[in-house]
Motif scaffolding. Structure first.
Motif, short mmCIF file in Angstrom:
data_model
loop_
_atom_site.label_atom_id
_atom_site.label_comp_id
_atom_site.label_asym_id
_atom_site.label_seq_id
_atom_site.Cartn_x
_atom_site.Cartn_y
_atom_site.Cartn_z
N SER A 297 39.02 39.32 47.39
CA SER A 297 40.21 38.54 47.07
C SER A 297 40.74 38.74 45.65
CB SER A 297 39.96 37.05 47.31
OG SER A 297 39.33 36.83 48.56
N SER A 311 33.58 36.06 43.62
CA SER A 311 32.34 36.81 43.53
C SER A 311 31.15 35.91 43.83
CB SER A 311 32.18 37.42 42.13
OG SER A 311 30.91 38.08 42.05
N GLY A 312 30.18 36.48 44.54
CA GLY A 312 28.94 35.77 44.81
C GLY A 312 27.82 36.24 43.91
N GLY A 315 25.24 33.78 43.11
CA GLY A 315 24.78 32.98 44.24
C GLY A 315 25.96 32.45 45.01
N THR A 316 26.33 31.21 44.77
CA THR A 316 27.46 30.61 45.47
C THR A 316 28.76 31.28 45.02
OG1 THR A 316 26.22 28.61 45.07
CG2 THR A 316 28.31 28.36 46.17
N PRO A 317 29.70 31.46 45.93
CA PRO A 317 30.97 32.08 45.54
C PRO A 317 31.67 31.30 44.42
CG PRO A 317 30.79 31.91 47.92
CD PRO A 317 29.64 31.16 47.35
N TYR A 342 31.72 25.85 45.75
CA TYR A 342 32.19 27.04 46.45
C TYR A 342 33.65 27.20 46.04
CZ TYR A 342 32.71 30.29 50.49
OH TYR A 342 32.91 31.37 51.30
N ALA A 344 36.92 29.99 45.71
CA ALA A 344 37.31 31.30 46.25
C ALA A 344 38.83 31.42 46.31
CB ALA A 344 36.70 31.48 47.64
N SER A 345 39.28 32.61 46.67
CA SER A 345 40.68 32.90 46.99
C SER A 345 41.65 32.60 45.85
CB SER A 345 41.12 32.13 48.25
OG SER A 345 40.15 32.24 49.26
N GLN A 358 40.80 27.85 45.96
CA GLN A 358 40.26 26.79 46.82
C GLN A 358 38.87 26.45 46.36
OE1 GLN A 358 40.67 29.39 50.43
NE2 GLN A 358 38.68 28.52 50.95
N ARG A 360 35.49 23.69 47.12
CA ARG A 360 34.94 22.71 48.05
C ARG A 360 34.76 21.39 47.32
NH1 ARG A 360 30.72 25.22 51.47
NH2 ARG A 360 32.45 25.79 52.80
N PHE A 365 37.52 22.15 51.73
CA PHE A 365 38.25 22.87 50.68
C PHE A 365 39.51 22.12 50.27
CE2 PHE A 365 36.01 26.77 52.23
CZ PHE A 365 35.41 27.08 51.01
N GLU A 387 43.52 25.48 51.97
CA GLU A 387 42.96 26.76 51.55
C GLU A 387 44.05 27.77 51.25
OE1 GLU A 387 39.65 28.21 54.03
OE2 GLU A 387 39.88 26.40 55.22
N LEU A 431 46.27 32.27 55.46
CA LEU A 431 46.33 33.41 54.54
C LEU A 431 47.76 33.74 54.12
CD1 LEU A 431 43.64 35.56 56.36
CD2 LEU A 431 43.36 34.48 54.12
#
Lengths: 440, 211
Positions: A297, A311-312, A315-317, A342, A344-345, A358, A360, A365, A387, A431
């Motif tokens: 992303s 990126s993970g 560990g967690t994104p 968490y 992301a995006s 986004q 959590r 989310f 999201e 998306l």
């Protein structure tokens, strides 16, 4: 830009009085004709639009002639969706002035309007006129050609262009009505107008993650096939080409801001890393980042020098930002105190100042905006799960996928006012990618 | 993908019929063989009675041959029938999905046991190739889920490669949360969707599939 200064001055003068705010709100909600509260000359507002209720009241006059009702409805709705003005219901008593006659400015003022929009059908064109009520004069006028036949998608987009011009005259910022949003639904990529009209599929099945070329003429996307995924670009005038062949995992493409490259995530045995390929086709190269972790992303800063991505690696994104060559990666948001985070995006705002992503929150989310200057975070959604944020070209509105009405749909969110409106009407839309400003 | 039933008779009948036909053809030719030229050592004139006797012998031997073949084939078919059941079990072991914990690609004990079972079959049938497809539940971000799915597929592949299976026999692909096995939200569906699926992509003939 004299028009902008004039209106701004007028509005600053009338802006802060509580009575006026209430009057405007009432005009907006029930369409009642309420007198303006007393003006307070000399009162200045630091921000013209930042404060809820400080938006100027605008009346869109009825438009005579062919498709006048449609024209007026589109202009009024576009201005309303822009969230920078309060569109008041037209009053039966305030009509368009006869040719050569002046608008009834006194009445417009009584109705709570700071500006009045007049549309005049002139053959295959629409003349738009913005009246400055306080100054009792025409502030701006322009003629917008409308392609025949009427009511087609192209005709509607030309009217949206007129709305965007009006919004620029009123607020100093061009509107976003004449833009489109690409999204995935039912395995295909669709494009829809910013007001929710003209949804059309542009790909076959297996497609996801659309991304606009900076000129708005083509869209990159990923396509999942049985043996791997490909990165493809489809031209909105027709024709599709493959940028990355379907070998291994190739997902989440995004154009570089200059349009010459496409960054994407490529996965192999070791992990999923960010790559950059020429937009015209040719071998991609790794943007050395991942070292065996999962990365996806990407989103460029508008100057193309920085990159946000998921990126993970820890560990967690998490959302990271790095130089465009992948070096100097740094986590965007301060480490959460929550055990299970968490993020992301990410999507970098077109003005470069913020990144939406986004995150959590309480198990679902929500969309959060990070301001880059001070890394402050603001959660901008609350209802349902939200999201995939994507910024509008005004760097103010966001389109998100949201479950707030049940099935997942696209919603347009204005973090400044908290307003939200449903964009799509087919379940499973997600998306989204908001187009850049499109050529007029 | 539809599963084609194992059918040894169907595949072997054709060569048997062809073989019989060739024999019959050859026997027919012999009866029209030209008489040896004069001057060669004579074995005696070919009487009609001798010719008939020879033809009868030929027919007898063909019939015997056919009987023998039929007996052999039915024994083979019986053996193959037993094999078919074993092969079907092998196929189902090979294609059995394995499952993962939330946001993880680590192999559980159960997953390792399932992979060990696949490993034994892959070692016994060296032409079989597999495609491993990683999947996730619907809770993560769609794009990151695709990377997580690939990580799950790669974890299973690495386990098998580390134990001697040629890397070229194992493809990996990811569908993230795009192709759920179970619909709906909730831990039951999520647990079924966090998985690797295995598809036989080559060497299927040794598993009873005509590929």
């Amino acid at each position: 830009m004299t028009g902008r200064t004039t209106v701004a001055r007028v509005l600053r003068r009338v802006g802060t009085h509580r009575g006026r705010r209430i009057a405007l709100a009432l005009v907006a909600t029930c369409g009642a004709a309420l007198p303006l509260a007393a003006q307070q000359p000399g009162v200045r507002l630091g921000l013209l639009y930042g404060e809820r209720g400080a938006r100027p009241g605008i009346i869109v006059l009825p438009i005579a002639g062919a498709n006048g009702d449609s024209l007026r409805a589109i202009l009024a709705r576009d201005l309303d969706f822009g969230d920078r003005v309060t569109v008041a219901e037209a009053s039966a008593t305030l009509g368009a002035p006869a040719p050569g006659a002046a608008l009834n400015y006194a009445l417009a003022q009584k109705l709570g309007a700071a500006g009045v929009v007049q549309g005049i059908v002139r053959g295959a064109a629409l003349e738009i006129v913005l009246h400055d009520v306080a100054q009792k004069r025409v502030l701006q006028r322009a003629t917008v050609p409308l392609p025949a036949p009427a009511l087609t998608p192209a005709w509607r987009r030309a009217v949206h262009g007129a709305s965007d011009q009006l919004e620029e005259w009123i607020s100093g910022t061009r509107g976003i009505a004449a833009t489109r949003i690409a999204y995935a639904q039912g395995g295909r990529i669709w494009v829809i107008d910013s007001d929710g009209a003209n949804a059309q599929p542009i790909t076959g099945s297996g497609a996801l993650s659309p991304s606009w070329h900076p000129l708005g003429e083509s869209i990159a996307y990923a396509e999942l096939e049985s043996a791997g995924s490909a990165i493809r670009v489809t031209d909105l005038r027709g024709g599709t080409r493959t940028i990355v062949e379907p070998r291994g995992l190739n997902i989440s493409p995004v154009f570089t801001p200059d349009g010459t490259g496409i960054a994407y995530a490529h996965g192999d045995d070791v992990g999923t890393d960010l790559w950059l390929a020429p937009a015209g086709g040719g071998r991609g190269r790794r943007i050395a980042l991942g070292r065996g972790s999962d990365n996806a992303s990407p989103s460029f800063s508008p100057d193309g020098r920085r990159l946000a991505f998921t990126s993970g690696r820890a560990g967690t994104p998490e959302v990271y930002i790095a130089d465009a060559d992948g070096t100097n990666a740094d986590v965007l948001a301060a480490l959460s105190t929550q055990a299970q985070s968490y993020r992301a995006s990410p999507d970098w705002s077109p003005d470069g100042r913020a990144i939406a992503f986004q995150s959590r929150v309480g198990g679902v989310f929500q969309v959060v905006v990070a301001t880059l200057r001070d890394r402050s975070l603001k959660q901008v959604t609350l209802e349902g799960a939200n999201e995939d944020p994507s910024w509008a070209p005004d760097a103010r509105h966001l389109v998100v996928s949201s479950s707030r009405s049940g099935a997942r749909q696209l919603w347009v969110v204005d973090p400044e006012t908290g307003r939200a409106r449903q964009l799509t009407r087919n379940a499973g839309a997600r998306l989204p990618a908001w187009s850049p400003r499109l050529a007029r | 993908m539809p599963f084609l039933p194992f059918s040894p008779m169907g595949r072997r009948l054709a060569p048997v019929v062809f073989g019989l036909g060739a024999l019959v053809g050859a026997a027919g030719c012999r009866t029209n063989r030209p008489v040896p030229p004069v001057g060669t050592p004579a074995v005696g004139p070919d009487t009609a009675a001798q010719r008939l006797a020879r033809e009868a012998a030929t027919r007898d031997s063909l019939a015997r041959l056919a009987r023998e073949r039929a007996a052999r084939d039915s024994a083979e078919a019986a053996r193959a029938g037993a094999d078919a059941a074993a092969l079907e079990a092998a196929r189902s072991t090979l294609t059995a999905p394995v499952y993962f914990a939330y946001d993880a690609s680590e192999l559980s004990d159960d997953t390792r046991a399932k992979l060990d079972a696949k490993l034994a079959i892959l070692q016994r049938l060296p032409t079989v190739t597999l495609r491993i497809a990683g999947h996730t539940d619907s809770r993560g971000a769609a794009e990151y889920n695709l990377a997580l799915g690939l990580r799950r597929a790669s974890a299973a592949r690495k386990y098998l490669v580390d134990r001697g299976i040629a890397a070229s026999r194992l493809d990996v692909v990811s569908f993230g949360a795009e192709r759920p096995a179970a619909a709906g939200e909730g831990e039951d569906a999520w647990a079924q969707n966090r998985r690797d699926e295995f598809e036989v992509t080559g060497g299927g003939a040794s598993l009873g599939r005509g590929r």
